[in-house]
Motif scaffolding. Structure first.
Motif, PDB file in Angstrom:
ATOM      1  N   LEU A  78     -34.356 -12.891  15.830  1.00 28.68           N
ATOM      2  CA  LEU A  78     -35.788 -13.036  16.075  1.00 28.68           C
ATOM      3  C   LEU A  78     -36.052 -13.238  17.552  1.00 28.68           C
ATOM      4  O   LEU A  78     -35.373 -14.024  18.211  1.00 28.68           O
ATOM      5  CB  LEU A  78     -36.329 -14.236  15.297  1.00 28.68           C
ATOM      6  N   ARG A  79     -37.050 -12.544  18.077  1.00 25.03           N
ATOM      7  CA  ARG A  79     -37.544 -12.809  19.415  1.00 25.03           C
ATOM      8  C   ARG A  79     -38.823 -13.636  19.302  1.00 25.03           C
ATOM      9  O   ARG A  79     -39.583 -13.473  18.326  1.00 25.03           O
ATOM     10  CB  ARG A  79     -37.854 -11.494  20.156  1.00 25.03           C
ATOM     11  N   PRO A  80     -39.104 -14.525  20.261  1.00 18.25           N
ATOM     12  CA  PRO A  80     -40.296 -15.377  20.140  1.00 18.25           C
ATOM     13  C   PRO A  80     -41.575 -14.587  19.941  1.00 18.25           C
ATOM     14  O   PRO A  80     -42.447 -14.980  19.158  1.00 18.25           O
ATOM     15  CB  PRO A  80     -40.315 -16.150  21.470  1.00 18.25           C
ATOM     16  N   TRP A  81     -41.703 -13.465  20.620  1.00 20.94           N
ATOM     17  CA  TRP A  81     -42.956 -12.720  20.563  1.00 20.94           C
ATOM     18  C   TRP A  81     -43.163 -12.013  19.240  1.00 20.94           C
ATOM     19  O   TRP A  81     -44.292 -11.686  18.873  1.00 20.94           O
ATOM     20  CB  TRP A  81     -43.055 -11.731  21.728  1.00 20.94           C
ATOM     21  N   GLU A  82     -42.100 -11.765  18.476  1.00 22.08           N
ATOM     22  CA  GLU A  82     -42.287 -11.113  17.181  1.00 22.08           C
ATOM     23  C   GLU A  82     -42.360 -12.123  16.039  1.00 22.08           C
ATOM     24  O   GLU A  82     -43.097 -11.904  15.073  1.00 22.08           O
ATOM     25  CB  GLU A  82     -41.178 -10.098  16.908  1.00 22.08           C
ATOM     26  N   VAL A  83     -41.642 -13.232  16.144  1.00 21.33           N
ATOM     27  CA  VAL A  83     -41.672 -14.188  15.037  1.00 21.33           C
ATOM     28  C   VAL A  83     -43.019 -14.886  14.953  1.00 21.33           C
ATOM     29  O   VAL A  83     -43.482 -15.258  13.876  1.00 21.33           O
ATOM     30  CB  VAL A  83     -40.522 -15.209  15.149  1.00 21.33           C
ATOM     31  N   ASN A  84     -43.681 -15.036  16.101  1.00 19.82           N
ATOM     32  CA  ASN A  84     -44.989 -15.684  16.090  1.00 19.82           C
ATOM     33  C   ASN A  84     -46.127 -14.732  15.760  1.00 19.82           C
ATOM     34  O   ASN A  84     -47.251 -15.174  15.504  1.00 19.82           O
ATOM     35  CB  ASN A  84     -45.243 -16.345  17.453  1.00 19.82           C
ATOM     36  N   ASN A  85     -45.842 -13.441  15.768  1.00 18.34           N
ATOM     37  CA  ASN A  85     -46.875 -12.434  15.505  1.00 18.34           C
ATOM     38  C   ASN A  85     -46.181 -11.206  14.911  1.00 18.34           C
ATOM     39  O   ASN A  85     -46.026 -10.184  15.582  1.00 18.34           O
ATOM     40  CB  ASN A  85     -47.608 -12.100  16.807  1.00 18.34           C
ATOM     41  N   ASP A 128     -44.192  -3.073  23.824  1.00 23.36           N
ATOM     42  CA  ASP A 128     -44.946  -3.739  22.761  1.00 23.36           C
ATOM     43  C   ASP A 128     -45.938  -4.718  23.395  1.00 23.36           C
ATOM     44  O   ASP A 128     -45.556  -5.539  24.235  1.00 23.36           O
ATOM     45  CB  ASP A 128     -43.980  -4.498  21.840  1.00 23.36           C
ATOM     46  N   PRO A 129     -47.230  -4.647  23.024  1.00 27.39           N
ATOM     47  CA  PRO A 129     -48.219  -5.525  23.672  1.00 27.39           C
ATOM     48  C   PRO A 129     -47.990  -7.005  23.431  1.00 27.39           C
ATOM     49  O   PRO A 129     -48.515  -7.839  24.171  1.00 27.39           O
ATOM     50  CB  PRO A 129     -49.544  -5.057  23.053  1.00 27.39           C
ATOM     51  N   ARG A 130     -47.210  -7.356  22.423  1.00 23.16           N
ATOM     52  CA  ARG A 130     -46.919  -8.774  22.177  1.00 23.16           C
ATOM     53  C   ARG A 130     -45.884  -9.322  23.146  1.00 23.16           C
ATOM     54  O   ARG A 130     -45.772 -10.538  23.328  1.00 23.16           O
ATOM     55  CB  ARG A 130     -46.408  -8.953  20.739  1.00 23.16           C
ATOM     56  N   ARG A 131     -45.093  -8.445  23.705  1.00 23.88           N
ATOM     57  CA  ARG A 131     -43.967  -8.877  24.547  1.00 23.88           C
ATOM     58  C   ARG A 131     -44.478  -9.338  25.910  1.00 23.88           C
ATOM     59  O   ARG A 131     -45.153  -8.591  26.608  1.00 23.88           O
ATOM     60  CB  ARG A 131     -42.981  -7.726  24.712  1.00 23.88           C
ATOM     61  N   PRO A 132     -44.157 -10.567  26.329  1.00 28.26           N
ATOM     62  CA  PRO A 132     -44.620 -11.061  27.639  1.00 28.26           C
ATOM     63  C   PRO A 132     -44.077 -10.209  28.778  1.00 28.26           C
ATOM     64  O   PRO A 132     -42.952  -9.714  28.729  1.00 28.26           O
ATOM     65  CB  PRO A 132     -44.059 -12.483  27.709  1.00 28.26           C
ATOM     66  N   ARG A 133     -44.890 -10.049  29.786  1.00 20.67           N
ATOM     67  CA  ARG A 133     -44.473  -9.280  30.963  1.00 20.67           C
ATOM     68  C   ARG A 133     -43.854 -10.171  32.039  1.00 20.67           C
ATOM     69  O   ARG A 133     -43.196  -9.676  32.954  1.00 20.67           O
ATOM     70  CB  ARG A 133     -45.686  -8.545  31.543  1.00 20.67           C
ATOM     71  N   VAL A 134     -44.067 -11.466  31.928  1.00 22.42           N
ATOM     72  CA  VAL A 134     -43.563 -12.407  32.927  1.00 22.42           C
ATOM     73  C   VAL A 134     -42.493 -13.282  32.278  1.00 22.42           C
ATOM     74  O   VAL A 134     -42.723 -13.867  31.219  1.00 22.42           O
ATOM     75  CB  VAL A 134     -44.704 -13.292  33.478  1.00 22.42           C
TER      76      VAL A 134
END
Length: 372
Positions: free
Chosen positions: A110-117, A130-136
């Motif tokens: 699991l990556r944080p950006w996918e498990v939360n959304n 993926d727009p959920r994935r942080p850029r920073v």
């Protein structure tokens, strides 16, 4: 005033226009969370507001998962291949081990950006955009190893199932209820979410980790009969001091108006000492062949050698390229690579003697793995 469970469900429906909350088993946890909020936090309106917003968000996510399944169920047909599950007290290098093993592309984690959304599921080859994935990249954290695409604990799925102790919320009576209840629906729901997430993003062998597994080994072993467990260890005196500091920081982040009281440290001592007692009993029933014990000091002093032991235990092959990736990760994340995390038992009303006494059976059995 604390809202009823019915009103929270209505708010979620109004927010997203959906109604299906999926398989049963979630309502008891939601009802008890509402009751615990009334008991433990009703004198703090800001905390109540934040807790209710979080619960509504979880209900909305459940509804979105069911909407996806109503249209794409065939895409979630691939089963989970023998998961590897990391379990142990908090602050026993579970995260370091999780990150180390995640260097193997043969594992799905699991990556944080996918498990939360989780909806829609990510697509292999398109994840960077993926727009959920942080850029920073996340800022360095003294308590946690963090990375944009690094592995995350799976407790957020447990929270979606409303089958979670909620230690990072100021509702301690809920944790007491949770550790004394059964969890028959948790892992079927976890698998439902994992199948969604790997629908377009293989592989299907999951690398899972959360300290709460110490309470959940019978259910996990029964639901995943081909799962193997790596159990991490550390002297509880050091582990619990760090746990208190970490949980306190997480609660302040969730509910800034909260501050530790005299019961906070003792409640965590009780929670995790009960957890290891349950885990020790469960291990006897499940069978020793499904467990491998690893000390934090082993992960720190010989990370690649520890990985080699794990691969031998699981019957998997550790190839040279993955071994090199693990070695490079370990060198970049050795002790001192992050800001120092400072903590003490005394801050939370605990003593080394009290912790040692509470964990006496655990220390007697696993002394060779428990170093500070």
């Amino acid at each position: 005033m604390v809202s009823s469970a019915e009103s929270l469900v209505a708010r979620a429906h109004e927010s997203c226009g959906l109604t299906d909350l999926g398989p049963g088993g979630w309502r008891g946890g939601l009802d008890n969370l509402v009751s615990a909020t009334e008991r433990d936090a009703s004198d703090d309106p800001e905390a109540v507001e934040r807790i209710e917003a979080l619960l509504v968000q979880r209900l909305v996510t459940r509804m979105r998962i069911e909407e996806w399944y109503s249209e794409h169920a065939r895409e979630a047909a691939d089963p989970i291949d023998g998961p590897l599950m990391i379990v142990g007290l908090p602050r026993t290098a579970t995260t370091a081990l999780h990150f180390l093993l995640a260097n193997d592309p043969g594992f799905r984690y699991l990556r944080p950006w996918e498990v939360n959304n989780p909806v829609p599921p990510p697509v292999l080859g398109r994840e960077h955009d993926d727009p959920r994935r942080p850029r920073v990249p996340p800022a360095a954290n003294p308590r946690h190893i963090v990375a944009v695409d690094g592995p995350a604990e799976d407790w957020p799925i447990h929270a979606l199932a409303f089958d979670h102790a909620e230690l990072t919320l100021p509702v301690p009576s809920h944790a007491t209820w949770w550790r004394g209840t059964a969890h028959p629906d948790l892992f079927p729901y976890q698998e439902r979410v994992l199948r969604l997430l790997h629908a377009h993003r293989p592989p299907h062998r999951w690398l899972l980790k959360t300290p709460a597994y110490v309470f959940l080994l019978p259910e996990a072993a029964a639901h995943y009969p081909d799962a193997r467990f790596v159990f991490t260890h550390r002297d509880p005196v050091a582990a619990l001091a760090s746990t208190c500091s970490t949980v306190a920081a997480a609660r302040r982040q969730r509910t800034p108006s909260w501050s530790p009281d005299a019961a906070f440290g003792p409640s965590l001592l009780e929670h995790w000492s009960v957890g290891v007692q349950q885990a020790m009993a469960a291990r006897e029933a499940i069978g020793p062949e499904r467990f491998l014990d690893v000390g934090q000091h082993e992960i720190e002093s010989d990370p690649v050698g520890t990985a080699e032991r794990i691969y031998e235990f699981t019957g998997l092959t550790l190839d040279d390229e993955v071994r090199l990736s693990m070695r490079r990760w370990a060198e970049a994340n050795s002790q001192g690579a992050r800001p120092a995390h400072r903590y003490s038992l005394e801050e939370y009303g605990l003593t080394a003697a009290g912790v040692t006494d509470a964990f006496a059976p655990y220390l007697e059995r696993f002394a060779s793995h428990c170093f500070r």
